[in-house]
Design a protein around this motif. Sequence first.
Motif, PDB file in Angstrom:
ATOM      1  N   VAL A  20     -32.700 -11.880  27.912  1.00  0.00           N
ATOM      2  CA  VAL A  20     -33.199 -11.406  26.621  1.00  0.00           C
ATOM      3  C   VAL A  20     -33.325 -12.600  25.677  1.00  0.00           C
ATOM      4  CG1 VAL A  20     -32.790  -9.846  24.671  1.00  0.00           C
ATOM      5  CG2 VAL A  20     -31.978  -9.221  26.966  1.00  0.00           C
ATOM      6  N   LEU A  21     -34.519 -12.787  25.108  1.00  0.00           N
ATOM      7  CA  LEU A  21     -34.734 -13.839  24.110  1.00  0.00           C
ATOM      8  C   LEU A  21     -34.772 -13.197  22.728  1.00  0.00           C
ATOM      9  CD1 LEU A  21     -37.604 -15.977  25.714  1.00  0.00           C
ATOM     10  CD2 LEU A  21     -35.151 -16.441  25.746  1.00  0.00           C
ATOM     11  N   VAL A  22     -33.981 -13.735  21.813  1.00  0.00           N
ATOM     12  CA  VAL A  22     -33.948 -13.234  20.437  1.00  0.00           C
ATOM     13  C   VAL A  22     -34.422 -14.347  19.514  1.00  0.00           C
ATOM     14  CG1 VAL A  22     -32.468 -12.350  18.591  1.00  0.00           C
ATOM     15  CG2 VAL A  22     -32.049 -11.653  20.955  1.00  0.00           C
ATOM     16  N   ARG A  23     -35.463 -14.045  18.727  1.00  0.00           N
ATOM     17  CA  ARG A  23     -36.043 -15.058  17.833  1.00  0.00           C
ATOM     18  C   ARG A  23     -36.093 -14.513  16.420  1.00  0.00           C
ATOM     19  NH1 ARG A  23     -39.346 -13.870  21.502  1.00  0.00           N
ATOM     20  NH2 ARG A  23     -39.904 -15.225  23.250  1.00  0.00           N
ATOM     21  N   LEU A  24     -36.021 -15.422  15.452  1.00  0.00           N
ATOM     22  CA  LEU A  24     -36.254 -15.013  14.069  1.00  0.00           C
ATOM     23  C   LEU A  24     -37.704 -14.607  13.908  1.00  0.00           C
ATOM     24  CD1 LEU A  24     -34.253 -17.829  12.283  1.00  0.00           C
ATOM     25  CD2 LEU A  24     -33.748 -15.390  12.181  1.00  0.00           C
ATOM     26  N   LYS A  25     -37.966 -13.565  13.095  1.00  0.00           N
ATOM     27  CA  LYS A  25     -39.344 -13.176  12.821  1.00  0.00           C
ATOM     28  C   LYS A  25     -40.061 -14.292  12.071  1.00  0.00           C
ATOM     29  CE  LYS A  25     -38.578  -8.180  12.567  1.00  0.00           C
ATOM     30  NZ  LYS A  25     -38.457  -6.998  11.694  1.00  0.00           N
ATOM     31  N   ASN A  26     -41.371 -14.335  12.225  1.00  0.00           N
ATOM     32  CA  ASN A  26     -42.175 -15.283  11.457  1.00  0.00           C
ATOM     33  C   ASN A  26     -41.915 -15.065   9.974  1.00  0.00           C
ATOM     34  OD1 ASN A  26     -43.370 -16.432  13.681  1.00  0.00           O
ATOM     35  ND2 ASN A  26     -45.110 -15.014  13.662  1.00  0.00           N
ATOM     36  N   GLY A  27     -41.759 -16.166   9.251  1.00  0.00           N
ATOM     37  CA  GLY A  27     -41.552 -16.054   7.812  1.00  0.00           C
ATOM     38  C   GLY A  27     -40.089 -16.062   7.423  1.00  0.00           C
ATOM     39  N   VAL A  28     -39.192 -15.793   8.389  1.00  0.00           N
ATOM     40  CA  VAL A  28     -37.756 -15.850   8.101  1.00  0.00           C
ATOM     41  C   VAL A  28     -37.309 -17.312   8.203  1.00  0.00           C
ATOM     42  CG1 VAL A  28     -35.452 -15.134   8.846  1.00  0.00           C
ATOM     43  CG2 VAL A  28     -37.368 -13.525   8.977  1.00  0.00           C
ATOM     44  N   LEU A  29     -36.630 -17.793   7.172  1.00  0.00           N
ATOM     45  CA  LEU A  29     -36.163 -19.179   7.156  1.00  0.00           C
ATOM     46  C   LEU A  29     -35.235 -19.459   8.332  1.00  0.00           C
ATOM     47  CD1 LEU A  29     -35.298 -20.150   3.469  1.00  0.00           C
ATOM     48  CD2 LEU A  29     -37.081 -21.090   4.940  1.00  0.00           C
ATOM     49  N   ASP A  30     -35.374 -20.660   8.909  1.00  0.00           N
ATOM     50  CA  ASP A  30     -34.587 -21.021  10.085  1.00  0.00           C
ATOM     51  C   ASP A  30     -33.904 -22.371   9.843  1.00  0.00           C
ATOM     52  OD1 ASP A  30     -33.553 -21.650  12.516  1.00  0.00           O
ATOM     53  OD2 ASP A  30     -35.462 -21.739  13.571  1.00  0.00           O
ATOM     54  N   PRO A  31     -32.762 -22.354   9.131  1.00  0.00           N
ATOM     55  CA  PRO A  31     -32.094 -23.621   8.793  1.00  0.00           C
ATOM     56  C   PRO A  31     -31.666 -24.422  10.020  1.00  0.00           C
ATOM     57  CG  PRO A  31     -30.781 -21.712   8.091  1.00  0.00           C
ATOM     58  CD  PRO A  31     -32.087 -21.178   8.576  1.00  0.00           C
ATOM     59  N   GLN A  32     -31.253 -23.736  11.097  1.00  0.00           N
ATOM     60  CA  GLN A  32     -30.855 -24.463  12.308  1.00  0.00           C
ATOM     61  C   GLN A  32     -32.045 -25.216  12.891  1.00  0.00           C
ATOM     62  OE1 GLN A  32     -29.081 -21.102  14.550  1.00  0.00           O
ATOM     63  NE2 GLN A  32     -27.302 -22.419  14.795  1.00  0.00           N
ATOM     64  N   GLY A  33     -33.183 -24.509  13.001  1.00  0.00           N
ATOM     65  CA  GLY A  33     -34.393 -25.138  13.535  1.00  0.00           C
ATOM     66  C   GLY A  33     -34.836 -26.309  12.675  1.00  0.00           C
ATOM     67  N   GLN A  34     -34.734 -26.146  11.356  1.00  0.00           N
ATOM     68  CA  GLN A  34     -35.143 -27.223  10.450  1.00  0.00           C
ATOM     69  C   GLN A  34     -34.230 -28.434  10.578  1.00  0.00           C
ATOM     70  OE1 GLN A  34     -38.044 -27.366   8.571  1.00  0.00           O
ATOM     71  NE2 GLN A  34     -38.327 -25.657   9.985  1.00  0.00           N
ATOM     72  N   THR A  35     -32.948 -28.177  10.813  1.00  0.00           N
ATOM     73  CA  THR A  35     -31.994 -29.272  10.994  1.00  0.00           C
ATOM     74  C   THR A  35     -32.316 -30.052  12.265  1.00  0.00           C
ATOM     75  OG1 THR A  35     -30.305 -27.968   9.880  1.00  0.00           O
ATOM     76  CG2 THR A  35     -29.532 -29.832  11.188  1.00  0.00           C
ATOM     77  N   VAL A  36     -32.640 -29.328  13.332  1.00  0.00           N
ATOM     78  CA  VAL A  36     -32.992 -29.984  14.591  1.00  0.00           C
ATOM     79  C   VAL A  36     -34.271 -30.810  14.406  1.00  0.00           C
ATOM     80  CG1 VAL A  36     -33.765 -29.587  16.966  1.00  0.00           C
ATOM     81  CG2 VAL A  36     -31.851 -28.274  16.041  1.00  0.00           C
ATOM     82  N   ARG A  37     -35.261 -30.220  13.730  1.00  0.00           N
ATOM     83  CA  ARG A  37     -36.519 -30.930  13.479  1.00  0.00           C
ATOM     84  C   ARG A  37     -36.251 -32.210  12.694  1.00  0.00           C
ATOM     85  NH1 ARG A  37     -39.516 -30.665   9.040  1.00  0.00           N
ATOM     86  NH2 ARG A  37     -41.693 -31.354   9.103  1.00  0.00           N
ATOM     87  N   HIS A  38     -35.418 -32.113  11.653  1.00  0.00           N
ATOM     88  CA  HIS A  38     -35.085 -33.284  10.842  1.00  0.00           C
ATOM     89  C   HIS A  38     -34.400 -34.357  11.695  1.00  0.00           C
ATOM     90  CE1 HIS A  38     -34.005 -35.642   7.363  1.00  0.00           C
ATOM     91  NE2 HIS A  38     -32.753 -35.642   7.767  1.00  0.00           N
TER      92      HIS A  38
END
Lengths: 80, 80
Positions: free
Chosen positions: B5-23
């Motif tokens: 099962v894959l669980v993802r944030l809906k589009n438009g929901v802020l993703d601080p973890q993802g942004q931290t990884v990107r940074h």
Amino acid sequence: MKVRVLVRLKNGVLDPQGQTVRHALHVLGYHQIKDVRQGKVFEIELEGIDQETALRLIPEIADKVLANPIIETFSWDFLD
Amino acid sequence: MKVRVLVRLKNGVLDPQGQTVRHALHVLGYHQIKDVRQGKVFEIELEGIDQETALRLIPEIADKVLANPIIETFSWDFLD
């Protein structure tokens, strides 16, 4: 270009999150659930690179940043 | 029987973890990374049920326990 990286705990590594989910499901009456392992999924959008570069780049960043190679393994796929 | 099962944030929901990884990836020089979204993956072992029951059961537990339907969506597959 979009890729999906799945990061999982290696076999034998304790997974307290997965165990908590399994316990919660048993409490709710879902006794068919024998085991739960929880991991992370990263959906990554790349720009300005070709497929060949991605094939080199994704394992590199998965190994350096997304997964802890001591306790985790990863797999990945192109999404488009 | 095993499912993922894959669980993802809906589009438009802020993703601080993802942004931290990107940074973190940008700091390391990986400027080809345009966006990162982080989610959860569950690998679940079931016993004593047939495929038809699983088709009903998995969306039920994903909705109740694995995902928060307000901000997350899920998808799932049989692994064997």
